[in-house]
Motif scaffolding. Structure first.
Motif, PDB file in Angstrom:
ATOM      1  N   THR A  61      16.034 -47.654   6.451  1.00 41.53           N
ATOM      2  CA  THR A  61      16.239 -48.541   5.291  1.00 41.53           C
ATOM      3  C   THR A  61      17.306 -49.601   5.577  1.00 41.53           C
ATOM      4  OG1 THR A  61      17.673 -46.810   4.392  1.00 41.53           O
ATOM      5  CG2 THR A  61      15.452 -46.957   3.483  1.00 41.53           C
TER       6      THR A  61
ATOM      7  N   THR B 124      18.323 -51.202  -0.543  1.00 37.90           N
ATOM      8  CA  THR B 124      19.776 -50.993  -0.683  1.00 37.90           C
ATOM      9  C   THR B 124      20.048 -49.884  -1.695  1.00 37.90           C
ATOM     10  OG1 THR B 124      20.127 -53.334  -0.197  1.00 37.90           O
ATOM     11  CG2 THR B 124      21.975 -52.155  -1.170  1.00 37.90           C
TER      12      THR B 124
ATOM     13  N   PRO C   9      17.894 -60.643   7.231  1.00 39.24           N
ATOM     14  CA  PRO C   9      18.114 -60.627   5.773  1.00 39.24           C
ATOM     15  C   PRO C   9      17.454 -61.760   4.993  1.00 39.24           C
ATOM     16  CG  PRO C   9      20.065 -61.414   6.892  1.00 39.24           C
ATOM     17  CD  PRO C   9      19.105 -61.001   7.960  1.00 39.24           C
TER      18      PRO C   9
ATOM     19  N   PRO D 227      23.730 -58.997   3.343  1.00 42.46           N
ATOM     20  CA  PRO D 227      22.464 -59.723   3.190  1.00 42.46           C
ATOM     21  C   PRO D 227      22.395 -60.562   1.912  1.00 42.46           C
ATOM     22  CG  PRO D 227      22.048 -57.452   3.861  1.00 42.46           C
ATOM     23  CD  PRO D 227      23.494 -57.544   3.507  1.00 42.46           C
TER      24      PRO D 227
ATOM     25  N   THR E  74      12.519 -59.221   2.658  1.00 44.25           N
ATOM     26  CA  THR E  74      13.886 -58.722   2.395  1.00 44.25           C
ATOM     27  C   THR E  74      14.452 -59.345   1.121  1.00 44.25           C
ATOM     28  OG1 THR E  74      14.179 -58.609   4.791  1.00 44.25           O
ATOM     29  CG2 THR E  74      16.128 -58.297   3.475  1.00 44.25           C
ATOM     30  N   SER E  75      14.185 -60.631   0.915  1.00 48.42           N
ATOM     31  CA  SER E  75      14.674 -61.301  -0.294  1.00 48.42           C
ATOM     32  C   SER E  75      14.096 -60.662  -1.555  1.00 48.42           C
ATOM     33  CB  SER E  75      14.307 -62.781  -0.263  1.00 48.42           C
ATOM     34  OG  SER E  75      14.902 -63.402   0.854  1.00 48.42           O
TER      35      SER E  75
ATOM     36  N   GLY F  25      14.698 -56.275  -0.803  1.00 51.89           N
ATOM     37  CA  GLY F  25      15.942 -55.794  -0.188  1.00 51.89           C
ATOM     38  C   GLY F  25      16.778 -54.917  -1.089  1.00 51.89           C
TER      39      GLY F  25
ATOM     40  N   VAL G 103      15.851 -52.458   7.816  1.00 49.63           N
ATOM     41  CA  VAL G 103      14.966 -53.370   7.063  1.00 49.63           C
ATOM     42  C   VAL G 103      15.793 -54.476   6.395  1.00 49.63           C
ATOM     43  CG1 VAL G 103      13.472 -53.542   5.014  1.00 49.63           C
ATOM     44  CG2 VAL G 103      13.098 -51.712   6.654  1.00 49.63           C
ATOM     45  N   VAL G 104      16.930 -54.097   5.813  1.00 47.43           N
ATOM     46  CA  VAL G 104      17.753 -55.035   5.037  1.00 47.43           C
ATOM     47  C   VAL G 104      18.634 -55.902   5.931  1.00 47.43           C
ATOM     48  CG1 VAL G 104      19.545 -55.204   3.250  1.00 47.43           C
ATOM     49  CG2 VAL G 104      17.763 -53.479   3.055  1.00 47.43           C
ATOM     50  N   TYR G 105      19.190 -55.337   7.004  1.00 42.19           N
ATOM     51  CA  TYR G 105      20.225 -56.030   7.762  1.00 42.19           C
ATOM     52  C   TYR G 105      19.731 -56.829   8.964  1.00 42.19           C
ATOM     53  CZ  TYR G 105      24.306 -54.379   5.236  1.00 42.19           C
ATOM     54  OH  TYR G 105      25.261 -54.181   4.268  1.00 42.19           O
TER      55      TYR G 105
ATOM     56  N   THR H 205      14.259 -63.039   5.338  1.00 44.77           N
ATOM     57  CA  THR H 205      12.800 -63.068   5.236  1.00 44.77           C
ATOM     58  C   THR H 205      12.384 -62.920   3.771  1.00 44.77           C
ATOM     59  OG1 THR H 205      12.633 -60.679   5.517  1.00 44.77           O
ATOM     60  CG2 THR H 205      12.481 -61.997   7.526  1.00 44.77           C
TER      61      THR H 205
END
Length: 315
Positions: free
Chosen positions: A254, A275, A262, A182, A267-268, A271, A257-259, A264
């Motif tokens: 979790t 992680t 990536p 991501p 997430t930015s 994220g 959400v990140v993968y 959005t």
């Protein structure tokens, strides 16, 4: 202007938690403490599974493999993270980034598949108790673990080259504390829609599909538990399965959400915290979740400690 990864012999700058420089030294000691607890907890499970004959069962064989994967999973990002938290240098070499990405994808995907294998083991134990030892024999257990590793290797060999071929922006600043897909996708300049689609499909295969299989197996287990007459047996199944389900949702929740999407804003922004949770916190919690409500593991630990005390006294 986009520049390809060939433009950076020096590698990348991992921004990590550099927005909060005052907190970095505190975070350094927190990460060390969590890492030591991860090594201690997971090593204890591996040693107990090898030393206590009562734990020579498929369930503990898979659990010790999960513990080994957890040690690997957290060891991949932690040394680099500690180096970046301790000093002003936040860089990682290109070769270091490639290695970190490949190993992390392999171990992460392997762990995802192993959790499905563990759910299958619980399904056979609860729904086919009389045939359990016949079905879950040692050669099959080894084959299932090998299959999990091969799936992880396949995921790494397909996902890594696609990610590393992206045209990265010239500033080469990664808003993360490690080289993961991501963060590298967010660094890419130009159209990354094809790679994003590939990653979303991969994330679905290694998160949604396993969760679906796990929930299906636990649906069958729940039906079998309702029919159980012995209260003690029911409580034991609920304790074991609830531990496994908690670990499954903690990891997959979790990671998803990140993968899955990536790029959005959410997430930015957040994220790297997710992680951090699944790379540093989850591997530390897994041994606690599996052992605190498990009388067999606690009993094995007491027996090993007693044996150790007896040996030291006899000397």
């Amino acid at each position: 202007r986009g520049m390809t990864n060939k433009s950076f012999p020096v590698g990348f700058i991992l921004l990590g938690f550099s927005e909060w420089p005052q907190e970095e030294s505190v975070l350094f000691w927190i990460v060390i403490m969590l890492y030591l607890m991860t090594i201690l907890g997971n090593s204890t499970i591996i040693l107990l599974s090898c030393m206590d004959p009562r734990l020579y069962t498929p369930m503990y064989f898979f659990l010790s493999n999960l513990s080994f994967l957890d040690i690997c999973f957290t060891t991949i990002p932690v040394p680099q993270m500690l180096s970046n938290l301790w000093g002003p240098d936040k860089s990682i070499t290109y070769a270091g980034c490639v290695m970190q990405l490949c190993m992390f994808l392999c171990v992460g995907a392997t762990e995802g598949v192993l959790l499905v294998v563990m759910a299958f083991d619980r399904y056979v134990a609860v729904c086919q108790p009389l045939r359990y030892t016949t079905i879950m024999h040692r050669p099959l257990c080894w084959k299932l673990v090998l299959m999990a590793w091969l799936c992880g290797l396949m995921e790494s060999l397909t996902q890594s080259p696609i990610t590393l071929q992206l045209p990265f922006c010239s500033h080469h600043h990664l808003d993360s504390f490690m080289c993961d897909v991501p963060a590298l996708l967010r660094l890419a300049c130009g159209d990354t829609s094809a790679t994003e689609w590939q990653m979303t499909i991969s994330a679905v295969i290694f998160t949604m599909l396993p969760v679906g299989l796990i929930l299906t197996s636990y649906g069958c287990i729940a039906q079998a538990v309702v029919k159980m007459k012995a209260e003690e047996g029911r409580q034991k199944v609920i304790a074991t399965c609830s531990s496994h389900l908690f670990v499954v949702f903690m990891l997959y929740g979790t990671v998803a959400v990140v993968y899955i999407n990536p790029k959005t804003n959410f997430t930015s922004t957040y994220g790297k915290f997710f992680t951090f949770f699944y790379t540093v916190v989850t591997p530390m919690l897994n041994p606690l979740i599996y052992t605190l409500r498990n009388k067999e593991v606690m009993g094995a630990l007491q027996r090993v400690l007693r044996k150790g005390i007896c040996i030291s006294k006899s000397r």
